[in-house]
Motif scaffolding. Structure first.
Motif, PDB file in Angstrom:
ATOM      1  N   THR A  96       7.336 -10.783   2.826  1.00  0.00           N
ATOM      2  CA  THR A  96       5.946 -10.341   2.970  1.00  0.00           C
ATOM      3  C   THR A  96       5.241 -11.017   4.139  1.00  0.00           C
ATOM      4  O   THR A  96       4.522 -10.362   4.902  1.00  0.00           O
ATOM      5  N   PRO A 135       3.053  -3.426  -1.442  1.00  0.00           N
ATOM      6  CA  PRO A 135       2.880  -4.792  -1.952  1.00  0.00           C
ATOM      7  C   PRO A 135       2.163  -5.740  -0.985  1.00  0.00           C
ATOM      8  O   PRO A 135       1.754  -6.828  -1.394  1.00  0.00           O
ATOM      9  N   GLN A 137      -0.688  -5.263   0.087  1.00  0.00           N
ATOM     10  CA  GLN A 137      -2.064  -5.193  -0.381  1.00  0.00           C
ATOM     11  C   GLN A 137      -3.046  -5.388   0.780  1.00  0.00           C
ATOM     12  O   GLN A 137      -3.013  -4.637   1.748  1.00  0.00           O
ATOM     13  N   GLN A 176      -4.716  -1.308  -5.742  1.00  0.00           N
ATOM     14  CA  GLN A 176      -4.392  -2.575  -5.113  1.00  0.00           C
ATOM     15  C   GLN A 176      -5.519  -3.133  -4.252  1.00  0.00           C
ATOM     16  O   GLN A 176      -5.545  -4.308  -3.933  1.00  0.00           O
TER      17      GLN A 176
END
Length: 202
Positions: A96, A135, A137, A176
């Motif tokens: 990430t 993910p 976000q 999210q």
């Protein structure tokens, strides 16, 4: 240069890893046919996975350029699918943190793809978005508008991926991010106007 990258430049294992990737990238220079590109991508995949201890990829600018070239609309779906396989390897390696930092490198190839992608390619591309981009976000917010624009070709009602996009990705985005952050990027008006246009022309 990023401080972490500067520190790694003194690590002989990282330098060796960089050399392996650089050697694999040179294969693209002599690729003249689409089959050559698939072969070059396979060699790059092997090089990328030759040392999984580093989340900071060396030569990532060149990697992103080569991957974007392999997503050119004139190339067959087999090349696109092989390139998406490489993107997934990259995303697994970098995690990430580095995906968010280097998102602009990878998005330049991925975001325009859906408009010209074969039906066999579209679900693979959407799978990457769902697995690695959503993910992120709030870290995706700087690229959110370009991300949504890249998804608009899939909002054609009645298409195979319409439900997956409109119900899956849009819902995930709303869940999210806070509504005000979502609206501040002018994404909701963009989606609404697009869907009205699709309905009007349907």
């Amino acid at each position: 240069m990023d401080p972490e990258e500067q520190e790694l430049s003194t690590d002989y294992r990282y330098r060796n890893y960089s050399s392996v990737i650089e050697k694999a990238l040179r294969n693209f220079e002599s690729s003249t046919e689409w089959a050559d590109l698939i072969s070059s991508l396979g060699k790059l995949n092997k090089a990328l996975q030759s040392n999984l201890r580093y989340s900071l990829l060396p030569r990532r600018l060149v990697i992103s350029k080569r991957l974007a070239q392999c997503l050119h609309p004139a190339l067959p779906s087999g090349v696109h699918l092989k390139a998406l396989e490489t993107y997934e390897i990259v995303f697994k390696i970098v995690g990430t943190k580095w995906l968010a930092k280097d998102l602009f490198l990878y998005s330049c190839g991925l975001f325009p793809l859906l408009a010209n992608a074969a039906m066999s390619v579209r679900p693979v591309l959407l799978g990457l978005y769902e697995k690695y981009f959503l993910p992120l976000q709030k870290l995706l917010l700087p690229s959110l508008q370009a991300f949504i624009v890249g998804l608009l070709p899939g909002l054609e009602e009645g298409s195979e991926i319409y439900d997956r996009l409109s119900l899956g990705l849009q819902r995930a985005l709303r869940e999210q991010w806070k509504r005000e952050a979502f609206q501040s990027q002018s994404v909701c008006p963009l989606l609404l106007s697009t869907r009205r246009g699709v309905t009007a022309h349907g």
